[in-house]
Design a protein around this motif. Structure first.
Motif, PDB file in Angstrom:
ATOM      1  N   PHE A   1       0.807  -1.224   0.000  1.00  0.00           N
ATOM      2  CA  PHE A   1       0.000   0.000   0.000  1.00  0.00           C
ATOM      3  C   PHE A   1       0.841   1.276   0.000  1.00  0.00           C
ATOM      4  O   PHE A   1       0.314   2.353  -0.242  1.00  0.00           O
ATOM      5  CB  PHE A   1      -0.921   0.015   1.223  1.00  0.00           C
ATOM      6  N   LEU A   2       2.143   1.161   0.296  1.00  0.00           N
ATOM      7  CA  LEU A   2       3.013   2.337   0.332  1.00  0.00           C
ATOM      8  C   LEU A   2       4.189   2.115  -0.605  1.00  0.00           C
ATOM      9  O   LEU A   2       4.697   0.989  -0.715  1.00  0.00           O
ATOM     10  CB  LEU A   2       3.546   2.573   1.757  1.00  0.00           C
TER      11      LEU A   2
ATOM     12  N   ASN B   1       3.943   8.202  -1.467  1.00  0.00           N
ATOM     13  CA  ASN B   1       2.554   7.895  -1.771  1.00  0.00           C
ATOM     14  C   ASN B   1       1.887   7.359  -0.508  1.00  0.00           C
ATOM     15  O   ASN B   1       2.197   6.269  -0.058  1.00  0.00           O
ATOM     16  CB  ASN B   1       2.482   6.856  -2.893  1.00  0.00           C
TER      17      ASN B   1
ATOM     18  N   SER C   1      -1.149   5.934   1.523  1.00  0.00           N
ATOM     19  CA  SER C   1      -2.425   5.244   1.523  1.00  0.00           C
ATOM     20  C   SER C   1      -2.873   5.090   2.968  1.00  0.00           C
ATOM     21  O   SER C   1      -2.052   4.810   3.855  1.00  0.00           O
ATOM     22  CB  SER C   1      -2.291   3.867   0.870  1.00  0.00           C
TER      23      SER C   1
END
Length: 353
Positions: A106-107, A165, A167
């Motif tokens: 997720f990252l 990024n 999330s």
């Protein structure tokens, strides 16, 4: 270094009869090697193969650990602590591994590194609340940790081709891993401190045996167990990568436990943080990448943090007793007393004129 350090060895290499700097170098080298290989394998499995099964991979890794510990000759009869000592520790350990590996789905790398690089700070803070430890650090240790963390983040983001990024699920997972990491190192140090006869093999064996069942519920709830089994069955070579990674990480884990036992959780956390910076710097030296001003700033802050940590603590010198506090009474020697008594006798015997 901790004052209660006992005789220890690392995978057959004796540490207790070596100078402090050699102990630190051997343990750090083992850690750097293990987790350098671990990073390469994770990059291959997660990014190249797009396999994001953190809980399942941790489960496989645990079984490899048990096999390697068996080859080292450790048996439960050699335990010096009761099993209940490792219940809380094992839950935290497996949760940290699973959440860390799972967050990669997720990252992206810069985002995860920004979180994981701050590990040393919660470890230092949590050390004051762990029963049996209650460790407090001087202000310059906190300043050193902040410099190291900020420098590493600056250096890494300068190399990132993409921005962090974030999330929500990934942030929650990596934040949970950070909280568990802050407990993990301090709980391990507390066990070593309260019972110095505890060995690294016992710590790793009991943590793994007790921790493996904790991984089953999240694998069943998320359905990861069956998904990972099917995916890995179609690509059996993945198990080879996982076993190789686990063998290297085993060396790193035992080295980390040695660092914790001898130097404490906070120093170990700083070493693990500095490892990321050294790995990045080596990639620049090997592949001759250009360094920017942000790279230089990051390296400067990292160097300042390490130097500040290595500076000796200024402890007030012990005051020597003064003449006003201690009065020394000199007693005449035996010969002087005899000489004085003989002279007095001769004067009494001398006739008066």
């Amino acid at each position: 270094m901790k004052n209660d350090e006992q005789g220890r060895s690392l995978l057959g290499i004796s540490l207790s009869d070596r100078p402090i700097w050699q102990q630190f170098f051997i343990c750090s080298s083992g850690f750097f090697f293990g987790y350098l290989v671990n990073g390469i394998c994770e990059e291959y499995v997660y990014n190249r193969l797009q396999f994001s099964y953190g809980w399942y991979f941790t489960f496989v890794q645990g079984w490899v650990y048990l096999f390697l510990i068996y080859l080292q000759g450790f048996t439960p009869k050699q335990m010096v602590n009761p099993w209940k000592t490792y219940v809380k520790l094992s839950a935290v350990l497996m949760g940290s591994h699973g959440l860390t590996k799972g967050s990669l789905a997720f990252l992206n790398y810069p985002a995860q590194l920004m979180f994981k690089s701050t590990k040393v700070l919660p470890v230092m803070i949590m050390g004051a609340f762990i029963p049996g430890l209650r460790r407090k650090y001087p202000p310059h240790d906190y300043i050193s940790a902040v410099l190291l963390v900020v420098g590493l983040i600056l250096f890494t983001l300068a190399d990132a081709q993409t921005s962090p990024n974030f999330s929500v699920i990934g942030v929650l997972m990596v934040s949970g891993a950070l909280v568990m990491d802050s407990f993990l190192g301090n709980l391990q140090e507390a066990i070593f401190t309260m019972n110095p006869e505890t060995t690294q093999m016992e710590m790793l064996f009991c943590s793994t045996v007790v921790g493996l069942p904790f991984l089953i519920p999240p694998m069943l709830v998320t359905g990861e167990l069956f998904k990972a089994w099917n995916s890995c069955s179609q690509h059996l070579y993945v198990y080879g990568v996982l076993v190789f990674e686990a063998m290297a990480t085993f060396v790193g884990q035992v080295s980390v436990l040695s660092l914790i036992a001898i130097f404490g959780a906070a120093t170990t956390a700083m070493v693990t943080t500095a490892r990321k910076a050294v790995t990045l710097l080596l990639s620049y030296l090997i592949f001759t990448k250009p360094l920017t001003e942000q790279h230089g700033t990051g390296l400067l802050l990292i160097s300042m943090g390490i130097i500040l940590k290595l500076l000796p603590e200024n402890k007030p010198p012990r005051r020597a007793p003064t003449s006003s506090s201690v009065v020394k009474i000199e007693k005449p020697s035996y010969s002087e007393e005899n000489r004085t008594r003989v002279e007095n006798d001769e004067e009494e015997k001398r006739p008066l004129v």
